[in-house]
Design a protein around this motif. Sequence first.
Motif, PDB file in Angstrom:
ATOM      1  N   UNK A   1      -0.283   7.387  -1.791  1.00 50.80           N
ATOM      2  CA  UNK A   1       0.022   6.291  -0.524  1.00 50.80           C
ATOM      3  C   UNK A   1      -1.505   5.809   0.005  1.00 50.80           C
ATOM      4  N   UNK A   2      -1.555   4.654  -0.051  1.00 48.52           N
ATOM      5  CA  UNK A   2      -2.692   3.832   0.612  1.00 48.52           C
ATOM      6  C   UNK A   2      -2.774   3.442   1.954  1.00 48.52           C
ATOM      7  N   UNK A   3      -1.722   3.739   2.770  1.00 41.54           N
ATOM      8  CA  UNK A   3      -1.659   3.493   3.946  1.00 41.54           C
ATOM      9  C   UNK A   3      -3.033   3.762   4.625  1.00 41.54           C
ATOM     10  N   UNK A   4      -3.656   2.953   5.121  1.00 42.70           N
ATOM     11  CA  UNK A   4      -5.088   3.114   5.914  1.00 42.70           C
ATOM     12  C   UNK A   4      -5.216   4.272   6.977  1.00 42.70           C
ATOM     13  N   UNK A   5      -4.264   4.200   7.867  1.00 39.25           N
ATOM     14  CA  UNK A   5      -4.441   5.310   8.855  1.00 39.25           C
ATOM     15  C   UNK A   5      -4.064   6.631   8.338  1.00 39.25           C
ATOM     16  N   UNK A   6      -3.737   6.758   7.052  1.00 34.98           N
ATOM     17  CA  UNK A   6      -3.718   8.280   6.405  1.00 34.98           C
ATOM     18  C   UNK A   6      -4.922   8.674   6.425  1.00 34.98           C
TER      19      UNK A   6
ATOM     20  N   UNK B   1       0.804  -1.459   0.175  1.00 36.50           N
ATOM     21  CA  UNK B   1      -0.114  -0.200  -0.121  1.00 36.50           C
ATOM     22  C   UNK B   1       0.806   1.268  -0.152  1.00 36.50           C
ATOM     23  N   UNK B   2       2.044   1.163   0.272  1.00 38.13           N
ATOM     24  CA  UNK B   2       2.957   2.417   0.804  1.00 38.13           C
ATOM     25  C   UNK B   2       4.300   2.437   0.248  1.00 38.13           C
ATOM     26  N   UNK B   3       4.891   1.149  -0.166  1.00 37.62           N
ATOM     27  CA  UNK B   3       6.448   1.240  -0.533  1.00 37.62           C
ATOM     28  C   UNK B   3       6.760   2.098  -1.345  1.00 37.62           C
ATOM     29  N   UNK B   4       7.815   2.970  -1.420  1.00 39.67           N
ATOM     30  CA  UNK B   4       8.186   3.644  -2.236  1.00 39.67           C
ATOM     31  C   UNK B   4       8.610   3.141  -3.802  1.00 39.67           C
ATOM     32  N   UNK B   5       9.124   1.924  -3.763  1.00 36.50           N
ATOM     33  CA  UNK B   5       9.944   1.315  -4.901  1.00 36.50           C
ATOM     34  C   UNK B   5       8.485   0.928  -5.913  1.00 36.50           C
ATOM     35  N   UNK B   6       7.376   0.946  -5.090  1.00 36.87           N
ATOM     36  CA  UNK B   6       6.129   0.465  -6.294  1.00 36.87           C
ATOM     37  C   UNK B   6       5.337   1.655  -6.565  1.00 36.87           C
TER      38      UNK B   6
END
Length: 511
Positions: free
Chosen positions: A450-455, A343-348
């Motif tokens: 960034x798909x990190x859910x707590x965002x 969901x959030x790794x920069x390399x992807x």
Amino acid sequence: MADKTLTPHISPFTLESYLWGAATLLRGHIDAGDYKQFIFPLLFYKRLCDVYDEELALALKESGGDEEYALLPELHRFQIPEQAHWRMVRTQVKDVGKAIQDALRAIEAANPDTLYSVFGDAQWTNKDRLPDHMLRELIEHFSSQNLSLANCPEDELGVGYEFLIKKFADDSGHTAAEFYTNRTVVHLMTELLQPKSGESIYDPTCGSAGMLLSAVTHLKGRNKEWRNLRLFGQERNLLTSAIGRMNLFLHGLEDFNIVRGDTLSNPAFVAGDQLMRFDVVLANPPYSIKQWDREAWSADTWGRNIYGTPPQGRADYAFWQHIIKSMQAKSGRCAILFPHGVLFRNEELAMREKLVSHDVLECVLGLGPNLFYNSPMEACVVICRMHKPRERRNKVLLINAVNEVTRERAQSFLAEDHIQRIVAAYRAFDDEDGFGRVVSNEEIRQNNCNLSIPLYVRAPIQMAVNVSENQASYGASNLQQAIADWQKSSLALRTSMEELFKILNSINLKG
């Protein structure tokens, strides 16, 4: 013929004791992780022979004792050559492993269209691991019950087989994830996608076929037609693919196609020069594998690199793109179990930007810890739909269900009320304070995809009842929340600074 003295209809408790009892005979002689390669084939072998005898007895009764008629192939689901029957192996005193191996291969050869390589490749003739006396004990143990359909209906034996799969997973350590996915998570994923009668169901990394089977169970539980489901799976490991096929056979299923092979390098289900398309895809791909052909993917023959080429050390987005290319244009939908890193790794990031722009991502669901088998890592489920309803287009539902988990006897699982709450939120596709939020694709782009859910969704603070048992889980969740808050504040600060520089530049130009 099967023993006539055996007690009819095996109770669930007796069946579980019987199945696990076979494994206990091997304890101390071979590694627990290797039980499955011997126990599953013997169980399936015994079932085939007992059902064959049952069919034979019925045909003899109907024909008034006509043996020639009773042996007709069309009266039997599977063919069992006389010399390969269980009762013949049971009389073997020496070289028992070779007798078992010869019998299994003979049955596979007699049923080439259905049972090819179904018994796996266990080393039955290795007497250092399995001496004759141990194999005779196993044969006698399995002989203690008649596994005919009358004594043990398909649904009941199927449940027993799943029990055994889980027991072997419990004993297998870190290798369990290769063939077993937490069944409560599988149930949730199936409930979210709602398979329909007549649809095609596909799992590109099918393991022991639990996800394919869940689609059948879903329809059975609603008294809907399930026999017309078309089930497809691919599995790289020979033994695991055999376990999956046996699992479906023992549940009474025949219309399925599980193929051994590497999905990324050699996808099995193709039509002409294109991948086959399916209505429903359920998957738990192997986590961030490093040994895969990245170079071939960059010029993929099947056109699966629609978003780009993943890094060598993480093939997650290769599986994700394969799945999206494998969905029907109208009815196609998928649920994939992933680690949160996707969901959030920069390399992807570049691939994630294209994924968001494609507008097939419908829901990102964060689950609690320890639901990946034998791993404390938190998992997420991503749901994609090729043809989203108009009201859901250019939007993504993010659900923070990190607290929807139960832990008992060192096992984590989703209780039915957890599943129902998550499914209800998904169907409502609306904001729910502290649990879910519908976010526009534009807002996701503003957050640098960034798909990190707590965002987007702040989890409510819960009072832990069993603090000692759950504090690691809450600690991980709080850390993720802190990281997300930092990411959000950093983004806001960067935006503010950019605006400030614009104003200063404007003042300088005017001056």
